[in-house]
Design an enzyme around this catalytic site. Structure first.
Site, PDB file in Angstrom:
ATOM      1  N   GLY A  34       0.776  -1.239   0.000  1.00 20.11           N
ATOM      2  CA  GLY A  34       0.000   0.000   0.000  1.00 20.11           C
ATOM      3  C   GLY A  34       0.802   1.282   0.000  1.00 20.11           C
ATOM      4  N   ASP A  66      -4.602   2.226  11.129  1.00 17.88           N
ATOM      5  CA  ASP A  66      -6.013   2.025  11.479  1.00 17.88           C
ATOM      6  C   ASP A  66      -6.076   1.637  12.959  1.00 17.88           C
ATOM      7  OD1 ASP A  66      -8.642   1.247  11.625  1.00 17.88           O
ATOM      8  OD2 ASP A  66      -8.589  -0.162   9.977  1.00 17.88           O
ATOM      9  N   VAL A 124     -10.829   3.467   2.990  1.00 20.50           N
ATOM     10  CA  VAL A 124     -10.405   4.306   1.861  1.00 20.50           C
ATOM     11  C   VAL A 124      -9.583   3.502   0.852  1.00 20.50           C
ATOM     12  CG1 VAL A 124     -10.419   6.537   3.061  1.00 20.50           C
ATOM     13  CG2 VAL A 124      -8.398   5.095   3.218  1.00 20.50           C
ATOM     14  N   ASP A 130      -5.660  -0.328  -1.596  1.00 24.95           N
ATOM     15  CA  ASP A 130      -6.503  -1.194  -2.427  1.00 24.95           C
ATOM     16  C   ASP A 130      -7.763  -1.663  -1.723  1.00 24.95           C
ATOM     17  OD1 ASP A 130      -5.165  -2.987  -0.571  1.00 24.95           O
ATOM     18  OD2 ASP A 130      -5.928  -4.607  -1.819  1.00 24.95           O
ATOM     19  N   ARG A 178      -5.730   0.781  -6.511  1.00 27.28           N
ATOM     20  CA  ARG A 178      -4.463   1.404  -6.099  1.00 27.28           C
ATOM     21  C   ARG A 178      -4.038   2.508  -7.058  1.00 27.28           C
ATOM     22  NH1 ARG A 178      -2.098  -2.042  -2.179  1.00 27.28           N
ATOM     23  NH2 ARG A 178      -2.456  -4.258  -2.517  1.00 27.28           N
TER      24      ARG A 178
HETATM   25  P1  5GP Z   1      -3.961  -1.670  11.296  1.00 24.13           P
HETATM   26  O1  5GP Z   1      -3.069  -2.781  11.755  1.00 24.13           O
HETATM   27  O2  5GP Z   1      -3.484  -0.311  11.734  1.00 24.13           O
HETATM   28  O3  5GP Z   1      -5.389  -1.915  11.707  1.00 24.13           O
HETATM   29  O4  5GP Z   1      -4.008  -1.717   9.725  1.00 24.13           O
HETATM   30  C1  5GP Z   1      -2.931  -1.351   8.956  1.00 24.13           C
HETATM   31  C2  5GP Z   1      -3.012  -1.869   7.536  1.00 24.13           C
HETATM   32  O5  5GP Z   1      -4.350  -2.181   7.163  1.00 24.13           O
HETATM   33  C3  5GP Z   1      -2.556  -0.811   6.584  1.00 24.13           C
HETATM   34  O6  5GP Z   1      -1.205  -0.970   6.314  1.00 24.13           O
HETATM   35  C4  5GP Z   1      -3.394  -1.069   5.362  1.00 24.13           C
HETATM   36  O7  5GP Z   1      -2.768  -2.017   4.550  1.00 24.13           O
HETATM   37  C5  5GP Z   1      -4.656  -1.688   5.889  1.00 24.13           C
HETATM   38  N1  5GP Z   1      -5.750  -0.690   6.023  1.00 24.13           N
HETATM   39  C6  5GP Z   1      -6.199  -0.105   7.153  1.00 24.13           C
HETATM   40  N2  5GP Z   1      -7.207   0.745   6.907  1.00 24.13           N
HETATM   41  C7  5GP Z   1      -7.392   0.702   5.566  1.00 24.13           C
HETATM   42  C8  5GP Z   1      -8.281   1.391   4.670  1.00 24.13           C
HETATM   43  O8  5GP Z   1      -9.132   2.214   5.035  1.00 24.13           O
HETATM   44  N3  5GP Z   1      -8.148   1.086   3.341  1.00 24.13           N
HETATM   45  C9  5GP Z   1      -7.241   0.193   2.876  1.00 24.13           C
HETATM   46  N4  5GP Z   1      -7.220  -0.012   1.563  1.00 24.13           N
HETATM   47  N5  5GP Z   1      -6.386  -0.467   3.675  1.00 24.13           N
HETATM   48  C10 5GP Z   1      -6.458  -0.205   5.011  1.00 24.13           C
END
Ligand code: 5GP
Length: 194
Positions: free
Chosen positions: A63, A122, A172, A178, A184
């Site tokens: 990403g 996130d 998003v 993606d 992407r």
């Molecule tokens: P976390 O571990 O912080 O919950 O998630 C991190 C990863 O989840 C990010 O590197 C990304 O790949 C994916 N991610 C989190 N939120 C989103 C989002 O809103 N859209 C997309 N496409 N990927 C997300």
């Protein structure tokens, strides 16, 4: 450093540009110009923060590839790059919380100034995992740059050093991000239209 753009309470109206993937509707949320301006500011800040050392950017695949390329071009001092790949959401829109390393960095990281470059934080579980992983290399310093941050979803203790935009807790896509590997290639960022 100019402050992180806080979009949590802002209603951004960019007209009616939409995108559709797997039956879900997305609407344009951040246009390419706004993204580029902010990424330029982040690069400027990193240039000022590392005047005498050569930081290594560790880009989190897949990403963050687009953000990393633009961020690196906006840094006017010496820097290097490497990549790490972690397990992703797959075809889901919510985090599983189960992080696995699919590709590790190649460069030796001891005594280096590391900047982890992420597309989005996130829940923060992925970033937590990476920070712990990279601390084990005994770097000189460890910082984090993320283009997007969903603060209402993130554990509060997680420190993020360079944040592009704070956004609501909605899915998003675009600018490298993606949905089931699609979307992407948009230069703009789109948000799920719920
Ligand atoms: P976390 O571990 O912080 O919950 O998630 C991190 C990863 O989840 C990010 O590197 C990304 O790949 C994916 N991610 C989190 N939120 C989103 C989002 O809103 N859209 C997309 N496409 N990927 C997300």
């Amino acid at each position: 450093m100019s402050a992180t753009r806080n979009l949590l309470d802002t209603s951004v109206d960019l007209g009616d540009a939409t995108a559709s993937y797997r039956g879900d509707q997305f609407r344009r949320y951040l246009d390419a110009e706004t993204i580029q301006t902010r990424v330029g500011e982040m690069g400027q800040q990193i240039s000022e923060d590392y005047p005498d050392t050569t930081p290594i950017l560790v880009s989190v695949l897949n990403g963050a590839f687009m953000f990393t390329a633009d961020l690196m071009r906006a840094i006017h001092t010496e820097c290097e790059i490497d990549f790490i790949k972690l397990s992703s959401y797959g075809a889901e829109k919510v985090s599983s919380g189960d992080v696995q390393e699919l590709k590790s960095v190649d460069a030796p990281l001891a005594d280096r100034d590391i900047i982890i470059v992420e597309d989005i934080v996130d829940t923060g579980l992925t970033m937590d995992f990476m920070k712990e992983r990279f601390q084990a290399y005994n770097p000189s310093s460890l910082r984090v740059a993320t283009l997007l941050h969903k603060p209402t979803a993130t554990e509060p203790d997680l420190q993020l050093d360079y944040v592009g935009f704070r956004i609501p807790d909605l899915f998003v896509i675009g600018y490298g991000l993606d949905y089931a590997q699609l979307g992407r290639n948009h230069a703009d960022i789109y948000i799920l239209d719920e």
